[in-house]
Scaffold this active site. Structure first.
Site, PDB file in Angstrom:
ATOM      1  N   LYS A  41      35.387  30.447 -37.676  1.00  0.00           N
ATOM      2  CA  LYS A  41      34.294  29.497 -37.942  1.00  0.00           C
ATOM      3  C   LYS A  41      34.329  28.397 -36.885  1.00  0.00           C
ATOM      4  CE  LYS A  41      32.399  26.634 -41.725  1.00  0.00           C
ATOM      5  NZ  LYS A  41      32.639  26.064 -43.073  1.00  0.00           N
ATOM      6  N   SER A  49      28.607  26.999 -46.214  1.00  0.00           N
ATOM      7  CA  SER A  49      28.318  26.794 -44.811  1.00  0.00           C
ATOM      8  C   SER A  49      28.913  27.847 -43.883  1.00  0.00           C
ATOM      9  CB  SER A  49      28.827  25.418 -44.392  1.00  0.00           C
ATOM     10  OG  SER A  49      30.243  25.367 -44.509  1.00  0.00           O
ATOM     11  N   SER A  90      31.950  26.664 -49.625  1.00  0.00           N
ATOM     12  CA  SER A  90      31.535  27.298 -48.368  1.00  0.00           C
ATOM     13  C   SER A  90      32.295  28.546 -47.950  1.00  0.00           C
ATOM     14  CB  SER A  90      31.616  26.293 -47.230  1.00  0.00           C
ATOM     15  OG  SER A  90      30.491  25.471 -47.269  1.00  0.00           O
TER      16      SER A  90
END
Ligand code: GLN
Length: 496
Positions: free
Chosen positions: A78, A159, A183
């Site tokens: 990420k 997210s 997330s």
């Protein structure tokens, strides 16, 4: 055999026996990224050259009979984990030019164990969101399609939507994410994969771009429970550079996946039966209860009476901490700078251009609840309610070993369906936010498909540092669910 369809355990096995090389495994994933990323936009940055160089090193180590537990395993990171020499944007324009001179603790642990990084994945700006639509680098598409309306472009959740889409579409064997209000778990549920948010302090936050420091939890995504166990074992561990990192041994989580459910008590939180849950979710939840019962667990109803205050509490504390953390982006020290007439003008231009709408909304809310005269009414009150929410979990875990709940109140939605309304988006976090506020471990496991053919996840929540029982229960759900469905868009499938 398709190299992009392997799980981590199978890939390790094949690499160990030299059935294929780490270079071949990396190349297969790089080819998949080249073919599908232009459409999915799961990666912001692809590091193919570094990945191949690392794969060659892994091959040399493996040939010597060495190599760490993840030697040659290609992962996606990420883009909120700082990676030395590789641009790290947090999905924001303000960090567009930022190339960290250091490696985050979690990614350093993965590198130590031999993992290979394919690139940096897309996310909602500064991890604020549930749809990966607020990134300055465009939205990510969910590789799953509705049966009835395959044209709709669905969100992968957020997210950490880029990481989840990459793992689901077979562009990476596993990935890292962060979970501040859901997330990791919500995108795992939307993309039909597995993800765990460990206990707060289990994975170091050092080198992770901060959103809400008391809520940020790094954790892994995998295509199965055991893959997450292998990744978490590598990612976790004490780090003196993060004062909230906990000094406890890291157990063998993969072993926990093979334990029996006999004698375990599983609680079903009454307050999670909220009105407005999408069709199929309640049904899936009941199925989960009977799977666990058949596997030998005892199911009881429990109460988490402060559940209804989870969302308002979260949406005070998270923006408050964010507004403070984001003060550092002043155009002087990091990333983007827009020159101005004077210093204040430079700040205003830089922050005005550098931050997107959702981030600005959070900074406004956070500054408001921390301001003189409102601090006690909002921030302090929210902290008190947070303590009550933690106490709810502590009371429940006095009587049960783990909790079973849905991960999200809906399956993946289409871009524009909810994404235009911030409050609708915040409501999506109803089942995930409490475990972040309490800091307890929680995992999402794909349980089945809804009537539209979209994946739904079930959530297992454990007591503090109860990751092992979470893995045991999640693995039992996984075995019973037998979830083998695949997304429409994936490596090796006909061109989308
Ligand atoms: N959807 C939540 C939010 O927007 C959670 C995000 C997260 O966990 N990073 O804040």
């Amino acid at each position: 055999m398709t190299l992009t369809d392997l799980g981590i355990a199978a890939a390790r096995h094949g690499l160990g026996r030299r059935e294929f090389s780490a270079r071949e495994l990396a190349l297969a994933h790089i080819a998949a990224i080249e073919a599908l990323n232009p459409r999915l936009n799961a990666f912001i940055t692809v590091t193919a050259e570094q990945a191949l160089a690392a794969a060659d090193e892994a091959d040399e180590a493996l040939a010597r009979g060495e190599g760490g537990p993840l030697a040659g395993i290609p992962l996606a990171i990420k883009d909120i984990f700082c990676t030395r020499g590789v641009r790290t944007t947090a999905g924001s324009r303000i960090l567009g030019p930022f190339v960290p001179p250091y490696e985050s603790a979690v990614t350093a642990n993965l590198l130590r164990d031999g993992a290979i990084f394919l690139g940096k994945t897309n996310l909602d700006e500064f991890a604020m969101g549930s749809s990966t639509t607020s990134s300055a680098y465009g939205s990510t598409e969910n590789p799953w399609k509705r049966r009835q309306n395959p044209e709709a472009r669905l969100v992968p959740g957020g997210s950490s939507g880029g990481s989840a889409a990459a793992v689901a579409a077979r562009l990476a064997l596993g990935a890292t994410g962060t979970d501040t209000g859901g997330s990791i778990r919500q995108p795992a549920s939307f993309c039909g994969i597995t993800g765990i948010k460990p206990t707060y302090g289990r994975c170091s936050r050092w080198g992770v771009v901060a959103f809400a420091s008391s809520l940020d939890h790094p954790g892994p995504f995998g295509r199965g429970v055991e893959d997450c166990a292998l990744l978490l074992r590598s990612m976790a561990g004490h780090d003196p550079r993060d004062s909230t990192s906990v000094d406890r041994p890291v157990p063998d989580y993969a072993a926990a996946c093979r334990r029996s459910l006999k004698g375990l008590r599983i609680g079903v939180p009454r307050e999670y039966r909220v009105p407005g849950m999408a069709a199929g979710i309640e049904e899936m939840w009941r199925a989960g209860e009977s799977w666990l019962r058949e596997a030998g667990a005892e199911i009881t109803e429990v109460s988490l009476p402060h559940t209804e205050f989870g969302l308002p509490t979260y949406y005070i504390i998270a923006p408050a901490e964010a507004s403070s953390n984001l003060a550092r982006y002043d155009g002087v020290r990091f990333g983007l700078r827009r020159d101005g007439e004077d210093l204040i003008d430079l700040y205003e231009r830089t922050r005005g251009e550098g931050f997107g709408a959702e981030v600005k909304r959070r900074i406004l809310m956070g500054t408001y609840v921390l301001s003189h005269g409102y601090y006690d009414a909002y921030y302090l009150k929210a902290q008190k309610v947070r303590a009550l929410i933690f106490q709810d979990f502590a009371n429940a875990f006095a009587g049960v070993d783990a909790l079973l709940a849905p991960t999200a109140p809906s399956a993946a939605f289409a871009e524009g369906e909810k994404t235009e309304d911030p409050v609708m988006m915040y409501l999506n976090d109803v089942f995930t936010v409490p475990a972040d506020l309490a800091g307890v471990p929680a995992m999402s496991v794909p349980a089945g498909l809804d009537a539209d053919g979209l994946p739904l996840g079930l959530q297992v929540i454990g007591p503090p540092f109860g990751e092992e029982v979470v893995f045991t229960v999640a693995a039992a759900l996984e075995r019973a669910a037998g979830f083998t469905s695949l997304p429409a868009i994936r490596a090796g499938s006909p061109a989308p």
